[in-house]
Design an enzyme around this catalytic site. Structure first.
Site, PDB file in Angstrom:
ATOM      1  N   LYS A  51      62.295  -8.983 -19.859  1.00 44.07           N
ATOM      2  CA  LYS A  51      61.547  -8.024 -20.688  1.00 44.07           C
ATOM      3  C   LYS A  51      60.962  -6.911 -19.807  1.00 44.07           C
ATOM      4  CE  LYS A  51      57.577 -11.160 -20.405  1.00 44.07           C
ATOM      5  NZ  LYS A  51      56.898 -12.292 -21.073  1.00 44.07           N
ATOM      6  N   TYR A 271      38.625  13.238  -3.990  1.00 47.90           N
ATOM      7  CA  TYR A 271      37.835  13.574  -5.176  1.00 47.90           C
ATOM      8  C   TYR A 271      36.506  12.830  -5.187  1.00 47.90           C
ATOM      9  CZ  TYR A 271      41.817  15.793  -7.581  1.00 47.90           C
ATOM     10  OH  TYR A 271      42.845  16.614  -7.950  1.00 47.90           O
TER      11      TYR A 271
HETATM   12  C1  PLP Z   1      56.801 -13.373 -20.217  1.00 47.14           C
HETATM   13  C2  PLP Z   1      57.099 -14.750 -20.720  1.00 47.14           C
HETATM   14  C3  PLP Z   1      57.775 -15.685 -19.915  1.00 47.14           C
HETATM   15  C4  PLP Z   1      58.037 -15.447 -18.447  1.00 47.14           C
HETATM   16  O1  PLP Z   1      56.849 -15.692 -17.745  1.00 47.14           O
HETATM   17  P1  PLP Z   1      56.772 -15.615 -16.139  1.00 47.14           P
HETATM   18  O2  PLP Z   1      55.398 -16.052 -15.817  1.00 47.14           O
HETATM   19  O3  PLP Z   1      57.044 -14.198 -15.779  1.00 47.14           O
HETATM   20  O4  PLP Z   1      57.821 -16.538 -15.613  1.00 47.14           O
HETATM   21  C5  PLP Z   1      58.162 -16.878 -20.489  1.00 47.14           C
HETATM   22  N1  PLP Z   1      57.870 -17.180 -21.773  1.00 47.14           N
HETATM   23  C6  PLP Z   1      57.174 -16.318 -22.566  1.00 47.14           C
HETATM   24  C7  PLP Z   1      56.850 -16.711 -23.955  1.00 47.14           C
HETATM   25  C8  PLP Z   1      56.755 -15.098 -22.057  1.00 47.14           C
HETATM   26  O5  PLP Z   1      56.055 -14.257 -22.837  1.00 47.14           O
END
Ligand code: PLP
Length: 385
Positions: A51, A271
């Protein structure tokens, strides 16, 4: 194990002269990481969570590399991400974690991705669409075991169990849940969630089960079920402070020094004039700012520690405010290194882990990773078969 620094230096030597920054992604390391995690959970299957554009690394390069390594199941958050993954790996199984958006069943069905259904209304909508079109539509079912984010709770699972014909038109292929505290090995909630899931499973279709993400798979075989879903660890992340994932770094981030200036004692830098030189200081002005994913929280005012950059493996503290395109670092004590206009500064790499960068900004490595700079030159190494 950090990737050999000479490999990174070699990659940087080929970056166009005009590029202000570079993200170096080691696809061979990514493939090794997937294979190592797959080995760690076997005989359970290892999927890959890709993702958010493969956590910022670029799905276009990451998905083919994972497919070469042998990965066949991918998790994404949105339908648009699912379409991209299926274009890159047409035979893959792709699951959409954010589930079915209302009114979008036709688009999901056309894409061929499986929605991860997390509530009764989603189940009703997907099965209604299956019934109306005469298709047996695949999906996964998400049950909540204590995270209280997505998933059917125990009451909804019981309601579904009394009314199983609701899912008759569906081809439920996976039941999954997600852990809240897997990065804390000894947290009582891990065992509690495992027990809740095991209590609910007999009420659900008997299909493969998935619970563990990157940290969960380090908790042991009881958490592996039929499929693990690592994301962060694939990309070299070590989220658990007490368990080392069997993976190596995949990403490094670098930006060029624009100029090195001498700042007299009493003069401020940046800044809002928040940092003042106490001695004659050499300040490197580096072409990376908060628009490049360098959190503004890494700024350092007088008497405060902020983030760091590194030169040749030696840390140099950020001083003053991180601005949009630039950051200033005190290199007075790095006199032995020839830091000059054009020199590469490391923002993430062998000297500064994702976790260290996250901690310095009051956040986590995940956030650093998913905000990798878009305007830096990208180098993908290890693209060969
Ligand atoms: C993002 C996600 C994962 C992956 O998690 P990591 O900690 O990056 O391995 C797995 N299951 C769900 C439901 C997630 O939202």
């Amino acid at each position: 194990m950090a990737p050999p620094t000479s490999d990174i230096a070699d990659a940087l030597a080929h970056v166009p002269a005009a590029a202000t920054g570079a993200v170096v992604v080691d696809l061979a390391a990514l493939e090794r990481n997937w294979r190592a995690l797959a080995g760690a959970v076997a005989p359970a299957l290892a999927a890959a969570v890709v993702k958010a554009d493969a956590y910022g690394l670029g799905a276009e390069a990451v998905v083919p590399a994972l497919a070469r390594a042998g990965c066949t199941v991918y998790f994404v958050a949105t339908l648009a991400e699912a379409r991209q993954v299926l274009a890159l790996a047409p035979t893959a199984t792709v699951l959409v974690l954010d589930g079915l958006m209302p009114g979008a069943a036709a688009a999901y069905a056309e894409c061929g991705a499986w929605p991860v259904l997390s509530s009764l209304p989603e189940i009703v909508e997907w099965s209604g669409f299956a019934r109306a079109t005469g298709r047996r539509l695949a999906c996964a079912m998400h049950v909540d075991s204590g995270l209280n984010r997505l998933g059917l709770d125990a009451r909804e699972v019981q309601a579904l169990a009394r009314d199983m014909h609701l899912i008759d038109p569906l081809d439920v292929r996976l039941v999954m849940s997600h852990l809240a505290c897997a990065d804390e090995v000894a947290h009582a909630k891990n065992g509690q969630q495992l027990a809740v899931l095991e209590r609910l499973l007999p009420l659900l279709p008997s299909v493969p089960v998935s619970l563990a993400a990157s940290d969960g798979l380090l908790l042991g075989a009881a958490y592996h079920f039929d499929m693990a879903r690592p994301g962060y660890a694939l990309y070299g992340g070590q989220a658990s402070p007490s368990r080392h994932a069997p993976v190596e770094p995949v990403v490094s981030v670098h930006a060029r020094v624009v100029q090195v200036r001498e700042v007299a004692p009493g003069q401020s830098v940046g800044y809002a004039a928040t940092w003042t030189a106490r001695r004659l200081s050499r300040i490197a002005v580096i072409a990376a700012g908060y628009a490049d994913g360098l959190p503004r929280q890494m700024s350092a005012a007088d008497g405060e520690a902020g983030g760091s950059v590194a030169f040749g493996g030696v840390l140099a503290p950020i001083v003053g405010r991180v601005s949009m395109d630039l950051v200033t670092a005190d290199v007075t004590d790095l006199g032995d290194l020839s830091i000059a206009r054009g020199t590469w500064a490391e923002l993430i790499g062998p000297a500064i882990s994702l976790e260290a960068a996250g901690a310095a900004a009051g956040t986590i490595g995940y956030e650093i990773l998913t905000r990798l700079p878009r305007r830096f030159h990208r180098v993908y190494r290890g693209t060969g078969p």
